[in-house]
Scaffold this motif. Sequence first.
Motif, PDB file in Angstrom:
ATOM      1  N   ALA A  62       0.831  -1.212   0.000  1.00 12.60           N
ATOM      2  CA  ALA A  62       0.000   0.000   0.000  1.00 12.60           C
ATOM      3  C   ALA A  62       0.859   1.253   0.000  1.00 12.60           C
ATOM      4  O   ALA A  62       0.580   2.226  -0.714  1.00 12.60           O
ATOM      5  CB  ALA A  62      -0.939  -0.016   1.211  1.00 12.60           C
ATOM      6  N   LEU A  63       1.923   1.250   0.802  1.00 17.62           N
ATOM      7  CA  LEU A  63       2.809   2.404   0.854  1.00 17.62           C
ATOM      8  C   LEU A  63       3.542   2.598  -0.471  1.00 17.62           C
ATOM      9  O   LEU A  63       3.770   3.738  -0.898  1.00 17.62           O
ATOM     10  CB  LEU A  63       3.817   2.247   1.991  1.00 17.62           C
ATOM     11  CG  LEU A  63       3.253   2.462   3.399  1.00 17.62           C
ATOM     12  CD1 LEU A  63       4.286   2.094   4.450  1.00 17.62           C
ATOM     13  CD2 LEU A  63       2.794   3.893   3.590  1.00 17.62           C
ATOM     14  N   GLN A  64       3.909   1.507  -1.120  1.00 12.89           N
ATOM     15  CA  GLN A  64       4.584   1.641  -2.419  1.00 12.89           C
ATOM     16  C   GLN A  64       3.669   2.318  -3.436  1.00 12.89           C
ATOM     17  O   GLN A  64       4.115   3.103  -4.267  1.00 12.89           O
ATOM     18  CB  GLN A  64       5.018   0.282  -2.958  1.00 12.89           C
ATOM     19  CG  GLN A  64       5.471   0.347  -4.418  1.00 12.89           C
ATOM     20  CD  GLN A  64       6.478  -0.708  -4.784  1.00 12.89           C
ATOM     21  OE1 GLN A  64       7.329  -1.082  -3.991  1.00 12.89           O
ATOM     22  NE2 GLN A  64       6.388  -1.201  -6.004  1.00 12.89           N
ATOM     23  N   ALA A  65       2.385   2.008  -3.361  1.00 12.19           N
ATOM     24  CA  ALA A  65       1.443   2.568  -4.333  1.00 12.19           C
ATOM     25  C   ALA A  65       1.271   4.073  -4.182  1.00 12.19           C
ATOM     26  O   ALA A  65       0.763   4.731  -5.099  1.00 12.19           O
ATOM     27  CB  ALA A  65       0.089   1.880  -4.201  1.00 12.19           C
ATOM     28  N   VAL A  66       1.681   4.641  -3.038  1.00 12.15           N
ATOM     29  CA  VAL A  66       1.586   6.093  -2.839  1.00 12.15           C
ATOM     30  C   VAL A  66       2.952   6.678  -2.490  1.00 12.15           C
ATOM     31  O   VAL A  66       3.044   7.723  -1.874  1.00 12.15           O
ATOM     32  CB  VAL A  66       0.548   6.452  -1.749  1.00 12.15           C
ATOM     33  CG1 VAL A  66      -0.851   6.091  -2.195  1.00 12.15           C
ATOM     34  CG2 VAL A  66       0.883   5.769  -0.425  1.00 12.15           C
ATOM     35  N   GLN A  82      -0.761   0.817  -9.024  1.00  9.65           N
ATOM     36  CA  GLN A  82      -1.525  -0.387  -8.699  1.00  9.65           C
ATOM     37  C   GLN A  82      -0.784  -1.669  -9.099  1.00  9.65           C
ATOM     38  O   GLN A  82      -0.644  -2.588  -8.299  1.00  9.65           O
ATOM     39  CB  GLN A  82      -2.891  -0.348  -9.384  1.00  9.65           C
ATOM     40  CG  GLN A  82      -3.741  -1.587  -9.124  1.00  9.65           C
ATOM     41  CD  GLN A  82      -5.097  -1.478  -9.797  1.00  9.65           C
ATOM     42  OE1 GLN A  82      -5.423  -0.466 -10.404  1.00  9.65           O
ATOM     43  NE2 GLN A  82      -5.904  -2.509  -9.687  1.00  9.65           N
ATOM     44  N   SER A  83      -0.296  -1.735 -10.333  1.00 11.28           N
ATOM     45  CA  SER A  83       0.358  -2.963 -10.798  1.00 11.28           C
ATOM     46  C   SER A  83       1.636  -3.237 -10.022  1.00 11.28           C
ATOM     47  O   SER A  83       1.949  -4.394  -9.705  1.00 11.28           O
ATOM     48  CB  SER A  83       0.652  -2.871 -12.295  1.00 11.28           C
ATOM     49  OG  SER A  83       1.505  -1.766 -12.573  1.00 11.28           O
ATOM     50  N   SER A 107      -6.417  -1.367  -5.020  1.00 10.42           N
ATOM     51  CA  SER A 107      -7.036  -0.210  -5.669  1.00 10.42           C
ATOM     52  C   SER A 107      -6.293   1.050  -5.274  1.00 10.42           C
ATOM     53  O   SER A 107      -5.809   1.172  -4.141  1.00 10.42           O
ATOM     54  CB  SER A 107      -8.514  -0.087  -5.280  1.00 10.42           C
ATOM     55  OG  SER A 107      -8.646   0.233  -3.911  1.00 10.42           O
ATOM     56  N   VAL A 108      -6.177   1.982  -6.210  1.00 10.90           N
ATOM     57  CA  VAL A 108      -5.569   3.284  -5.959  1.00 10.90           C
ATOM     58  C   VAL A 108      -6.549   4.338  -6.443  1.00 10.90           C
ATOM     59  O   VAL A 108      -6.879   4.388  -7.633  1.00 10.90           O
ATOM     60  CB  VAL A 108      -4.216   3.434  -6.674  1.00 10.90           C
ATOM     61  CG1 VAL A 108      -3.615   4.796  -6.357  1.00 10.90           C
ATOM     62  CG2 VAL A 108      -3.265   2.316  -6.271  1.00 10.90           C
TER      63      VAL A 108
END
Length: 435
Positions: A62-66, A82-83, A107-108
Amino acid sequence: MLSWPYKLSGRASRWTADTRGGVALTFAIALIPMALATLGVLQYAMIIATRAKLNAIADAAALQAVSNVAMLTYVNSGTTGQSQAQAMFNTQAAQVSGVTITTLNVSVVNNAASTGAAASLTATVSYVAKIPSLVPGLIGSAFTTVGGTSTANSSLPAYANFYLLLDDSPSMGIGAMPSDITAMQNANNGCAFACHSPNAYNGTYPGYTLPSVPGTQLRIDALRNATAQLISTAMNQQTIPNQFGIGLYTFDNTVTTVSPLTTNLATVQAANAAIQLPTTDLGTQIGDAIDWLSRKVVTTNSGNGTKSSPFEFVFLVTDGVEDQAFNFTPGNYDTLSNPYGSWYGTPYSGYLNSAACTSLKNKGVTVAVLYTNYNPLSDSRYTNMVQPFASNIMPALQACASPNFFFQADNASDINTAMQQMFALALQKTAHLTN
């Protein structure tokens, strides 16, 4: 001799009296549920440990996605992370022994900007997994499925404008360090306040044109150096082009625009290098300088961090003393409050009227204040002109500052550190777990 019926009867009674076989049978029967219970406890412990590992992996995904990289990619291309988050979760989960991921949802979501908050991305990672059962059948099936959800949120890179309002009045000519103050006193017959050469006592007061005792650093020098470091930090912290705008202003009895607001930070850096003390005593009108900035420059409300509506910050750096004896320029906040300092019986100096900061704060502008505090001196200029209201200086500056944005510095190193802290606090928009 006993008859054989009697012998048989005696043996039979001894056989029925021996209960050791019954105990063994009972223990064997009891061992089954005990073993099942033990395996159930082990199964449950394995579930807890596995879930903790998978939850940590979900947090990281989750942290990587943001992350900063993901945010920059989104700003430039509109593609979310997301990917990448899915790939990270699957790769890390594959290393957890015996685990089979049955469901993974990543989901992002882009959250639109609102008043007082920049646009942001929220990443949600949820999973369901199976682990091997140590207890077959009905009992084990209740302990073979785990799941979890992790959410992280981060503001998109925020656009912000910084207005640096710097005190360059003669009192910023005090030594930057205690050793500098002592050196100035030794060179000026004990004078350490607004006197910078051995000739400072004659009628022409050339101390302003010769503002340096060899080997010393003045507070104005420390402020100029700290401002240069802040501008460099802003240059290095930008994650998108033209993310930060900086305007540079100095004041004594009036405000001088050293560099108007611009995103060309290199030009601000060059202009900052030229800041010097004035060559005559022009006084210091802090409240009127703040009021001028609010009326003439920072005229709109602070925005939500978008390019068209940036956040607005004012950084005020001052020693907090109003000086109105020479070249006094009437303004909206020029009335000296009691107690005030005097020179030969004439009201001369006082502390900031913090109401001057209200207009900026009413616009949502964050007002950061760095108080380069006065050190008590034995010099008569201090005892007559500052000491009477010295205890009022800091409270007035604190009242001017926005919550959590008041800082204090006593020497050159502290000034630099405090200005970096002011900037860092303004940019605290990093990713964080929300649950």
